[in-house]
Design a protein around this motif. Structure first.
Motif, PDB file in Angstrom:
ATOM      1  N   GLY A   9      34.507  41.965  18.674  1.00  0.00           N
ATOM      2  CA  GLY A   9      35.276  43.133  18.221  1.00  0.00           C
ATOM      3  C   GLY A   9      34.977  44.325  19.109  1.00  0.00           C
ATOM      4  N   SER A  13      32.424  50.282  16.254  1.00  0.00           N
ATOM      5  CA  SER A  13      31.103  49.702  15.963  1.00  0.00           C
ATOM      6  C   SER A  13      30.686  48.736  17.063  1.00  0.00           C
ATOM      7  N   GLU A  34      37.198  40.192  22.189  1.00  0.00           N
ATOM      8  CA  GLU A  34      38.211  40.916  21.400  1.00  0.00           C
ATOM      9  C   GLU A  34      39.465  40.042  21.271  1.00  0.00           C
ATOM     10  N   LYS A  35      39.983  39.936  20.069  1.00  0.00           N
ATOM     11  CA  LYS A  35      41.128  39.022  19.895  1.00  0.00           C
ATOM     12  C   LYS A  35      42.420  39.547  20.530  1.00  0.00           C
ATOM     13  N   GLY A  41      40.082  48.712  18.854  1.00  0.00           N
ATOM     14  CA  GLY A  41      40.319  48.506  17.423  1.00  0.00           C
ATOM     15  C   GLY A  41      41.172  49.591  16.806  1.00  0.00           C
ATOM     16  N   LEU A  42      40.649  50.184  15.709  1.00  0.00           N
ATOM     17  CA  LEU A  42      41.449  51.151  14.941  1.00  0.00           C
ATOM     18  C   LEU A  42      41.665  52.469  15.689  1.00  0.00           C
ATOM     19  N   VAL A  78      37.691  34.958  17.991  1.00  0.00           N
ATOM     20  CA  VAL A  78      36.609  34.154  17.427  1.00  0.00           C
ATOM     21  C   VAL A  78      37.122  33.564  16.112  1.00  0.00           C
ATOM     22  N   TRP A 349      32.550  48.205   9.815  1.00  0.00           N
ATOM     23  CA  TRP A 349      33.202  47.965   8.523  1.00  0.00           C
ATOM     24  C   TRP A 349      32.963  46.570   7.972  1.00  0.00           C
ATOM     25  N   VAL A 357      33.712  57.973   8.898  1.00  0.00           N
ATOM     26  CA  VAL A 357      34.530  58.284  10.068  1.00  0.00           C
ATOM     27  C   VAL A 357      34.017  57.474  11.258  1.00  0.00           C
ATOM     28  N   ILE A 358      34.610  57.708  12.412  1.00  0.00           N
ATOM     29  CA  ILE A 358      34.262  56.904  13.591  1.00  0.00           C
ATOM     30  C   ILE A 358      32.751  56.938  13.844  1.00  0.00           C
ATOM     31  N   ASN A 361      29.830  54.764  12.312  1.00  0.00           N
ATOM     32  CA  ASN A 361      29.509  53.411  12.789  1.00  0.00           C
ATOM     33  C   ASN A 361      28.361  53.395  13.801  1.00  0.00           C
TER      34      ASN A 361
HETATM   35  P1  FAD Z   1      37.725  48.263  13.968  1.00  0.00           P
HETATM   36  O1  FAD Z   1      37.986  49.578  14.567  1.00  0.00           O
HETATM   37  O2  FAD Z   1      38.733  47.710  13.038  1.00  0.00           O
HETATM   38  O3  FAD Z   1      37.501  47.212  15.154  1.00  0.00           O
HETATM   39  C1  FAD Z   1      37.458  45.826  14.921  1.00  0.00           C
HETATM   40  C2  FAD Z   1      37.888  45.078  16.184  1.00  0.00           C
HETATM   41  O4  FAD Z   1      37.581  43.688  16.032  1.00  0.00           O
HETATM   42  C3  FAD Z   1      39.391  45.169  16.447  1.00  0.00           C
HETATM   43  O5  FAD Z   1      39.614  45.503  17.795  1.00  0.00           O
HETATM   44  C4  FAD Z   1      39.887  43.763  16.140  1.00  0.00           C
HETATM   45  O6  FAD Z   1      41.034  43.397  16.883  1.00  0.00           O
HETATM   46  C5  FAD Z   1      38.670  42.930  16.512  1.00  0.00           C
HETATM   47  N1  FAD Z   1      38.621  41.624  15.857  1.00  0.00           N
HETATM   48  C6  FAD Z   1      38.850  41.352  14.544  1.00  0.00           C
HETATM   49  N2  FAD Z   1      38.695  40.042  14.292  1.00  0.00           N
HETATM   50  C7  FAD Z   1      38.359  39.456  15.466  1.00  0.00           C
HETATM   51  C8  FAD Z   1      38.064  38.111  15.837  1.00  0.00           C
HETATM   52  N3  FAD Z   1      38.078  37.111  14.942  1.00  0.00           N
HETATM   53  N4  FAD Z   1      37.770  37.844  17.135  1.00  0.00           N
HETATM   54  C9  FAD Z   1      37.716  38.859  18.050  1.00  0.00           C
HETATM   55  N5  FAD Z   1      37.996  40.153  17.752  1.00  0.00           N
HETATM   56  C10 FAD Z   1      38.297  40.446  16.469  1.00  0.00           C
HETATM   57  N6  FAD Z   1      38.051  57.742  11.580  1.00  0.00           N
HETATM   58  C11 FAD Z   1      37.968  58.972  12.137  1.00  0.00           C
HETATM   59  O7  FAD Z   1      36.846  59.436  12.401  1.00  0.00           O
HETATM   60  N7  FAD Z   1      39.096  59.713  12.411  1.00  0.00           N
HETATM   61  C12 FAD Z   1      40.349  59.260  12.112  1.00  0.00           C
HETATM   62  O8  FAD Z   1      41.355  59.940  12.360  1.00  0.00           O
HETATM   63  C13 FAD Z   1      40.457  57.961  11.520  1.00  0.00           C
HETATM   64  N8  FAD Z   1      41.670  57.465  11.206  1.00  0.00           N
HETATM   65  C14 FAD Z   1      41.759  56.260  10.593  1.00  0.00           C
HETATM   66  C15 FAD Z   1      43.016  55.778  10.244  1.00  0.00           C
HETATM   67  C16 FAD Z   1      43.130  54.555   9.619  1.00  0.00           C
HETATM   68  C17 FAD Z   1      44.497  54.065   9.196  1.00  0.00           C
HETATM   69  C18 FAD Z   1      41.981  53.790   9.345  1.00  0.00           C
HETATM   70  C19 FAD Z   1      42.104  52.457   8.646  1.00  0.00           C
HETATM   71  C20 FAD Z   1      40.724  54.245   9.702  1.00  0.00           C
HETATM   72  C21 FAD Z   1      40.595  55.486  10.338  1.00  0.00           C
HETATM   73  N9  FAD Z   1      39.345  55.990  10.695  1.00  0.00           N
HETATM   74  C22 FAD Z   1      39.251  57.218  11.273  1.00  0.00           C
HETATM   75  C23 FAD Z   1      38.112  55.200  10.508  1.00  0.00           C
HETATM   76  C24 FAD Z   1      37.695  54.433  11.807  1.00  0.00           C
HETATM   77  O9  FAD Z   1      38.850  53.934  12.414  1.00  0.00           O
HETATM   78  C25 FAD Z   1      36.711  53.317  11.453  1.00  0.00           C
HETATM   79  O10 FAD Z   1      35.507  53.944  10.999  1.00  0.00           O
HETATM   80  C26 FAD Z   1      36.360  52.420  12.632  1.00  0.00           C
HETATM   81  O11 FAD Z   1      37.474  52.011  13.366  1.00  0.00           O
HETATM   82  C27 FAD Z   1      35.634  51.149  12.146  1.00  0.00           C
HETATM   83  O12 FAD Z   1      35.171  50.495  13.296  1.00  0.00           O
HETATM   84  P2  FAD Z   1      34.936  48.928  13.391  1.00  0.00           P
HETATM   85  O13 FAD Z   1      34.463  48.699  14.776  1.00  0.00           O
HETATM   86  O14 FAD Z   1      34.070  48.470  12.280  1.00  0.00           O
HETATM   87  O15 FAD Z   1      36.360  48.234  13.140  1.00  0.00           O
END
Ligand code: FAD
Length: 454
Positions: A9, A13, A34-35, A41-42, A78, A349, A357-358, A361
């Motif tokens: 991912g 994070s 990354e898929k 990601g988000l 994955v 997450w 927020v971002i 993580n």
């Molecule tokens: P993600 O950002 O979801 O990253 C996960 C990654 O893993 C993705 O790239 C996905 O494609 C990849 N993945 C998933 N499954 C697989 C697999 N099986 N194999 C390989 N890769 C895979 N926070 C802020 O501070 N400001 C904002 O304006 C804000 N806006 C937001 C708006 C929305 C709609 C949402 C839902 C959240 C927002 N957030 C914001 C919160 C922030 O986006 C999250 O805290 C953060 O993205 C979480 O990070 P993460 O790495 O856990 O997950």
């Protein structure tokens, strides 16, 4: 021999984990799997298209991706192309950073009707996540109900009511802009079970709702407390209390807004619990029970009211998508402080659930690095690592998208954007890969310098 670490991912994070392990071990190798062909990601598929400054955090992730110890394996999923067990055989540590992508449902009568769309799907659709391309939401309605009173609900409401001019300097997907800007939406209701004290807005996002060109923010002053009640204060930290006070002040300012010639309304509705989605095959409204808050919990009052609408967007949270071979419970990987088992870790997450927020993580990356250190002593027994993954993918004819490839996709997206839009995202993986084949320098060496990012 340095540790080999696979991070699954490439959202915040994943990159914060890369940062932490790179700082800890000068001789480690880090492979980010990354898929999608696109990283971040988000940041790319969740953060609102008009919040360009927030997306700029990707520049710091790009620096990490260009570190010589790091390799990006995009378009490798994955669970589909490679299993967690296969990664664990090859890497000293595997860190899952796959986020939460599945909407929680309301679990009330009628929530399967046409016209109920989870917020993740809806946001992914307007932000261009390839799997959401064909969502085809029906926005031929004057009223939309968004259930939830947090930043994501605010994002959705804002994107629905902003004018084409207000959205011109954004990367809102064309397919979404066409539907949104043609829709007759006049009213967006953001409805929460509890009151303003428990709303999850950050103040900057809330204030923005008071400055929209064609939409007025509407709040019933009777739903706002004159001051934060003494008996509620014990529930919150001082920092939370300061934010709550700012939000209440902002909501009070909204009560003074004169809509004037603005044609649209965003209604903030508190103390209302959805109990039924109304309509036949399609949604025609939502029935709510009025609530009062006791000790932080919403309690029904037995009084009901309806809001007529043609679209309902529950914004009430997300689950992680399970990955084969990983224990899951309550929408998260089962973990203790991030450790699933020695050698397998969770961050972001998928570890904590969808909160914060971002930057929230970031500490997860440090925690994972600390656990990897404790479990390995910083010494690699000499697993095959990157070479092992490359051999596996080659054997399966899986062609990974490298970071240099991504930069070419990105250059194609920015190159075809119409000013003042910063980029025009490709809507499907096939389009991204076709752009890659067509891009100048296809197959060339990765870039050395940090080039322009989000
Ligand atoms: P993600 O950002 O979801 O990253 C996960 C990654 O893993 C993705 O790239 C996905 O494609 C990849 N993945 C998933 N499954 C697989 C697999 N099986 N194999 C390989 N890769 C895979 N926070 C802020 O501070 N400001 C904002 O304006 C804000 N806006 C937001 C708006 C929305 C709609 C949402 C839902 C959240 C927002 N957030 C914001 C919160 C922030 O986006 C999250 O805290 C953060 O993205 C979480 O990070 P993460 O790495 O856990 O997950």
């Amino acid at each position: 021999m340095g540790l080999s670490i696979a991070i699954v991912g490439s959202g915040p994070s994943g990159f914060y984990t890369a940062e932490s392990v790179l700082e800890k071990w000068a001789d480690c190798t880090v492979d980010v799997i990354e898929k999608l062909p696109t990283p971040y990601g988000l940041i790319r598929y969740g953060v609102a298209p008009d919040h360009w400054k927030t997306k700029a955090v990707a520049k710091s992730y790009e620096k990490l991706a260009l570190d010589p110890r790091v390799r990006f394996f995009g378009n490798v999923e994955v669970g589909r192309d490679v299993s967690v067990a296969e990664l664990r055989q090859r890497y000293d540590a595997v860190v899952l950073a796959t986020g939460c992508s599945t909407d929680k449902t309301l679990g009330i009568k009628g929530d399967g009707k046409k016209g109920v769309l989870g917020v993740a799907s809806f946001v992914n659709w307007y932000n261009g996540l390839p799997s959401a391309r064909d969502l085809d939401p029906d926005l031929d309605t004057e009223s939309v109900v968004v259930i939830g009173i947090g930043n994501v609900a605010v994002d959705v409401a804002r994107v629905l009511v902003k004018t084409p001019e207000e959205m011109a300097a954004t990367d809102l997907m064309e397919h979404a802009a066409r539907v949104i800007h043609r829709s007759p939406i006049k009213h967006v209701y953001m409805v929460g079970r509890r009151g303003p004290l428990h709303a999850q807005f950050t103040n900057v996002e809330l204030r923005e709702m008071g400055h929209l060109k064609d939409a007025a923010a509407i709040v019933d002053p009777a739903q706002l407390p004159a001051a934060i009640p003494e008996d509620a204060k014990a529930e919150f930290s001082d920092r939370q209390l300061r934010l709550i006070q700012r939000n209440i002040d902002t909501l009070k300012d909204f009560t003074k807004i004169e809509p004037g010639s603005r044609k649209k309304r965003v209604h903030f509705v508190f103390f209302s619990n959805p109990v039924e989605i109304l309509g036949g095959e399609c949604v025609s409204g939502v029935r709510f029970e009025k609530t009062r808050v006791e000790k932080g919990r919403a309690v029904g009052t037995g009084q009901f009211f309806d809001i007529a609408c043609g679209l309902v967007i529950p914004a009430i949270g997300y689950y992680s998508h399970p990955i084969p071979g990983v224990p899951f419970k309550d929408g998260k990987a089962i973990n203790s402080g991030g450790r699933i088992e020695p050698g397998l870790y969770a961050v972001g997450w998928i570890k904590r659930g969808p909160s914060g927020v971002i930057g929230t993580n970031k500490p997860d990356g440090d925690a994972a690095a600390g656990q990897v250190a404790a479990d390995t002593g910083g010494v690699s027994p000499g697993k095959s690592g990157r070479a092992g993954l490359e051999a596996l993918l080659a054997g399966r004819k899986v062609k990974a998208v490298s970071f240099a490839d991504w930069k070419r996709i990105e250059a194609a997206e920015t190159g075809r954007a119409v000013a003042p839009a910063p980029r025009r995202k490709f809507a499907t993986v096939a389009e991204m890969l076709a752009a890659l084949d067509a891009a100048p320098g296809a197959g060339a060496a990765p870039p050395k310098a940090v080039a322009q990012a989000d």
